[in-house]
Design a protein around this motif. Sequence first.
Motif, PDB file in Angstrom:
ATOM      1  N   ASP A  17       0.674  -1.241   0.032  1.00 35.58           N
ATOM      2  CA  ASP A  17      -0.073   0.041  -0.116  1.00 35.58           C
ATOM      3  C   ASP A  17       0.947   1.241  -0.079  1.00 35.58           C
ATOM      4  O   ASP A  17       0.362   2.451   0.273  1.00 35.58           O
ATOM      5  N   ASN A  18       2.142   1.084  -0.554  1.00 38.40           N
ATOM      6  CA  ASN A  18       2.921   2.359  -0.308  1.00 38.40           C
ATOM      7  C   ASN A  18       3.958   2.489  -1.518  1.00 38.40           C
ATOM      8  O   ASN A  18       4.406   1.245  -2.033  1.00 38.40           O
ATOM      9  N   ARG A  22       2.745  -0.250  -4.633  1.00 37.60           N
ATOM     10  CA  ARG A  22       1.346  -0.007  -4.767  1.00 37.60           C
ATOM     11  C   ARG A  22       0.928   0.101  -6.435  1.00 37.60           C
ATOM     12  O   ARG A  22       0.114  -0.295  -6.838  1.00 37.60           O
ATOM     13  N   HIS A  55      -7.642   5.287  -1.510  1.00 34.21           N
ATOM     14  CA  HIS A  55      -7.690   4.297  -2.232  1.00 34.21           C
ATOM     15  C   HIS A  55      -8.570   4.399  -3.651  1.00 34.21           C
ATOM     16  O   HIS A  55      -7.928   4.264  -4.822  1.00 34.21           O
ATOM     17  N   SER A 205       6.370  -8.694  -2.217  1.00 34.12           N
ATOM     18  CA  SER A 205       6.577  -7.194  -2.493  1.00 34.12           C
ATOM     19  C   SER A 205       8.232  -7.064  -2.556  1.00 34.12           C
ATOM     20  O   SER A 205       8.938  -7.775  -1.478  1.00 34.12           O
TER      21      SER A 205
END
Length: 237
Positions: A17-18, A22, A55, A205
């Motif tokens: 999420d970064n 992302r 989001h 990731s």
Amino acid sequence: MENKKPGTIIAIGGGFDNGPDRVDLARRVMSLTGKEEPNYLFIPTSAYDSFDDSHVAFYSKMGCITDVLFLTHAYMTEEIAAEKIRSADIIHVPGGNLKFLMRYWNKFHLAKYVREAYEAGKVLFGGSTGSMCWFREGYDDCGPENSFMFVEATGLIPYGNCPHYEGVKWQSFNDVAPTRGISSIACENETAICYIDGKWSVMVSSARPDGRVWFFDAEDNYKRYDLTQHPEILEKL
């Protein structure tokens, strides 16, 4: 998975999420739709419909046509929810409380509609609760005083699921997984288990290249296998 189907699920243990990870995830999700401007639907039930528009804004910036489904709002009906899901190419569920999510999903019979979306080849994804909701059951700290409990979910994936597995408190899953009667998948943060084009794969990731995904095999006395090291097991799921 039983009865191979064309749907796509990306179930994330947490993270992604970064930064560039992302962006890479969003590009992959969007590319799987086969559309230049896919319809993106955000369903924040797990977060009590407390709307964080980051989001939606992010996927809008990436080129999606965005929408939100608020199941707790007074105006909501099953027909509205079904239409939003049917119009989506991408369905994104964030982290939060799995028990609360399933309470409202059951109220509006969402399992039926997300299964339709899955069978129609839509892309379903999310992290933490947004991972567990696609499985037969999830192991979440949504019990009294944040105790852990199993919550029956939609069953698109016929296994149990535990996110954040590298966390100390989540290690309690080791003791309870063998009591469930089914195999389970536990994803650490910054990892995901993916079902794409009828095949299973692991995604890790770049932010945490040593992240791992684990399989508790009910047919082998719940022996725990590291799927990042045993890709042959992925072929048997």
